[in-house]
Each structure stands twice: as C-alpha cells, then as structure tokens.
Design a protein around this motif. Structure first.
Motif, PDB file in Angstrom:
ATOM      1  N   GLU A  53       0.868  -1.175   0.000  1.00 18.28           N
ATOM      2  CA  GLU A  53       0.000   0.000   0.000  1.00 18.28           C
ATOM      3  C   GLU A  53       0.910   1.231   0.000  1.00 18.28           C
ATOM      4  O   GLU A  53       1.783   1.362   0.844  1.00 18.28           O
ATOM      5  CB  GLU A  53      -0.890   0.000   1.238  1.00 18.28           C
ATOM      6  N   SER A  55       2.092   5.360  -0.096  1.00 17.84           N
ATOM      7  CA  SER A  55       1.879   6.558   0.712  1.00 17.84           C
ATOM      8  C   SER A  55       0.811   7.456   0.108  1.00 17.84           C
ATOM      9  O   SER A  55       0.708   7.599  -1.113  1.00 17.84           O
ATOM     10  CB  SER A  55       3.193   7.339   0.830  1.00 17.84           C
ATOM     11  N   GLU A  57       0.861  10.584   1.202  1.00 24.49           N
ATOM     12  CA  GLU A  57       1.529  11.868   1.397  1.00 24.49           C
ATOM     13  C   GLU A  57       2.579  12.146   0.330  1.00 24.49           C
ATOM     14  O   GLU A  57       2.748  13.287  -0.096  1.00 24.49           O
ATOM     15  CB  GLU A  57       2.186  11.895   2.773  1.00 24.49           C
ATOM     16  N   TYR A 151       7.144   5.194  -1.953  1.00 29.84           N
ATOM     17  CA  TYR A 151       7.021   5.234  -0.491  1.00 29.84           C
ATOM     18  C   TYR A 151       5.819   4.397  -0.083  1.00 29.84           C
ATOM     19  O   TYR A 151       4.743   4.490  -0.698  1.00 29.84           O
ATOM     20  CB  TYR A 151       6.855   6.685  -0.012  1.00 29.84           C
ATOM     21  N   ASP A 152       6.009   3.553   0.930  1.00 28.89           N
ATOM     22  CA  ASP A 152       4.892   2.742   1.409  1.00 28.89           C
ATOM     23  C   ASP A 152       3.996   3.570   2.323  1.00 28.89           C
ATOM     24  O   ASP A 152       4.221   4.774   2.513  1.00 28.89           O
ATOM     25  CB  ASP A 152       5.389   1.458   2.078  1.00 28.89           C
ATOM     26  N   LYS A 153       2.979   2.933   2.895  1.00 31.10           N
ATOM     27  CA  LYS A 153       1.996   3.676   3.695  1.00 31.10           C
ATOM     28  C   LYS A 153       2.606   4.289   4.949  1.00 31.10           C
ATOM     29  O   LYS A 153       2.022   5.196   5.542  1.00 31.10           O
ATOM     30  CB  LYS A 153       0.824   2.769   4.063  1.00 31.10           C
ATOM     31  N   GLU A 154       3.779   3.799   5.361  1.00 29.55           N
ATOM     32  CA  GLU A 154       4.496   4.379   6.507  1.00 29.55           C
ATOM     33  C   GLU A 154       5.513   5.435   6.040  1.00 29.55           C
ATOM     34  O   GLU A 154       6.323   5.906   6.831  1.00 29.55           O
ATOM     35  CB  GLU A 154       5.229   3.270   7.279  1.00 29.55           C
ATOM     36  N   ASN A 155       5.474   5.758   4.745  1.00 27.13           N
ATOM     37  CA  ASN A 155       6.406   6.715   4.129  1.00 27.13           C
ATOM     38  C   ASN A 155       7.850   6.223   4.121  1.00 27.13           C
ATOM     39  O   ASN A 155       8.796   7.012   4.042  1.00 27.13           O
ATOM     40  CB  ASN A 155       6.338   8.088   4.804  1.00 27.13           C
ATOM     41  N   THR A 156       8.021   4.912   4.177  1.00 28.90           N
ATOM     42  CA  THR A 156       9.349   4.311   4.067  1.00 28.90           C
ATOM     43  C   THR A 156       9.747   4.257   2.593  1.00 28.90           C
ATOM     44  O   THR A 156       8.958   3.795   1.762  1.00 28.90           O
ATOM     45  CB  THR A 156       9.357   2.887   4.653  1.00 28.90           C
TER      46      THR A 156
END
Length: 203
Positions: A53, A55, A57, A151-156
């Motif tokens: 999933e 990001s 943002e 970027y993943d959902k944790e913004n990684t």
C-alpha cells in the motif's frame, strides 16, 4: 466345441483389453485434473509479487547529484520528494564529521503547478515501477546509480533503479519527473548546500 472355446477366448481377450485401456484413461484424467492444476496454482502463488500500500503523502521521489569528481561533498546526491500536495522537498545532509555527513534535512521547498503534477502522475505507474528491475548499462564508464523512489503507507522509501538503467518504462517515468520539476532551482539549492558542507569540512 472348438468354435465355442475360441469364442470364449475372444470374449475374455476383448474384456481384458477394454479394462486395461479404461484404467489408463482414468489415470491420465486424474493426473490432469489434480496434480497438474495444483502445481500450476502453487507456482503462480510463489511467483506473484505482493504490491504494498503506497503513501498518501508522497507521490514519488528521485535522487539527483553532481558530477563524478571533486570533493566527497561535490558528488553527494540530493533526494527529491514530490508530495501529493504538490510540494517538492529537497533533502540533503546538514552536518559534517570528518569526511562523513549526517542529519538529512529539507534544505529547500518548491511547488509544482497543477499541470506539472498531473504530467508526472499521468506517466507514473507505481505498481509497474515497483516490479521493475531495470537492467544497468554497464557500458557507461562515468555513470551513476539512478533511482525513482516509491514510499509505502508508513512513508518508508522503496528505491527502484540501477546503474544507468536502460528499461524503457523506467526511463519514461523518470523523464516525466525530471521534465516537470523546477530543475534549475533544485540544482541551485543542492549546490548551495554542497558549498556549506565543503566550508564545514575546512573549519
């Protein structure tokens, strides 16, 4: 009597032949509908790529650096992040300890127009980009590693690229990004920070 025995023998022979061919067909049918299908499903499950999933943002990022000569700071990459609110964030180190840099911070912020953002978003296929493993161009002697960053959902960050990637889809997406960001402003902001880092190293 001889005719009767011959007829019985022929009937028995036909029965045996029919049973034998029936078992053979039955075995093949069972193999086709059972083992083969199960193996195919398992293979597909093992080779499927699970898409994360992404990001909400950050849309996409990319690395941008200088030439391949000069001080260790002259060749540093800036990491550029395009946000879904149309902001463009330029990240670079802000501290120097010996020859090491640290404390990456936003050193400049710019804003995309609606048209610029839409042009990038239109060409960006995140699922395709995530699965790409672009071939490097080993024939380039003074090249560098280039990345598009998801970027993943944790913004990684998820780095997608290689040494001078040659994949057409990857190059098309990166071109859409580069063509629609304020590149001159990014270059100036990066160089200003490089100069600061060089000054810090001399003190």
């Amino acid at each position: 009597m001889r005719h009767y025995l011959a007829l019985c023998f022929l009937v028995i022979l036909l029965m045996l032949t029919g049973c034998s061919s029936g078992v053979k067909v039955s075995d093949n049918t069972a193999g086709d509908s059972g083992v083969k299908d199960s193996t195919e499903e398992t293979t597909e499950a093992n080779t499927a790529v699970e898409i994360p999933e992404f990001s909400t943002e950050y849309l996409v990022g990319f690395n941008f650096g200088g030439e391949g000569w000069g001080t260790i700071f002259d060749v540093l990459d800036a990491e550029i992040v395009i946000c879904t609110n149309h902001d463009v964030l330029v990240y670079m180190p802000t501290k120097v300890e010996g020859k090491e840099t640290s404390d990456e911070q936003v050193i400049a912020t710019f804003t995309l127009t609606d048209d610029q953002y839409s042009a990038i978003d239109k060409e960006l296929d995140k699922e395709l980009l995530y699965t790409l493993d672009p071939e490097p161009d080993d024939g380039v002697e003074d090249g560098k590693c280039l990345y598009l960053i998801l970027y993943d959902k944790e913004n990684t960050p998820i780095y997608c690229g290689s040494y001078e990637p040659t994949n057409d889809d990857w190059c098309r997406m990166r071109k859409a990004v580069i063509d629609n960001v304020p590149l001159d402003d990014i270059i100036a902001a990066r160089q200003k920070q490089v100069d600061k880092l060089n000054d810090m190293a001399e003190d």
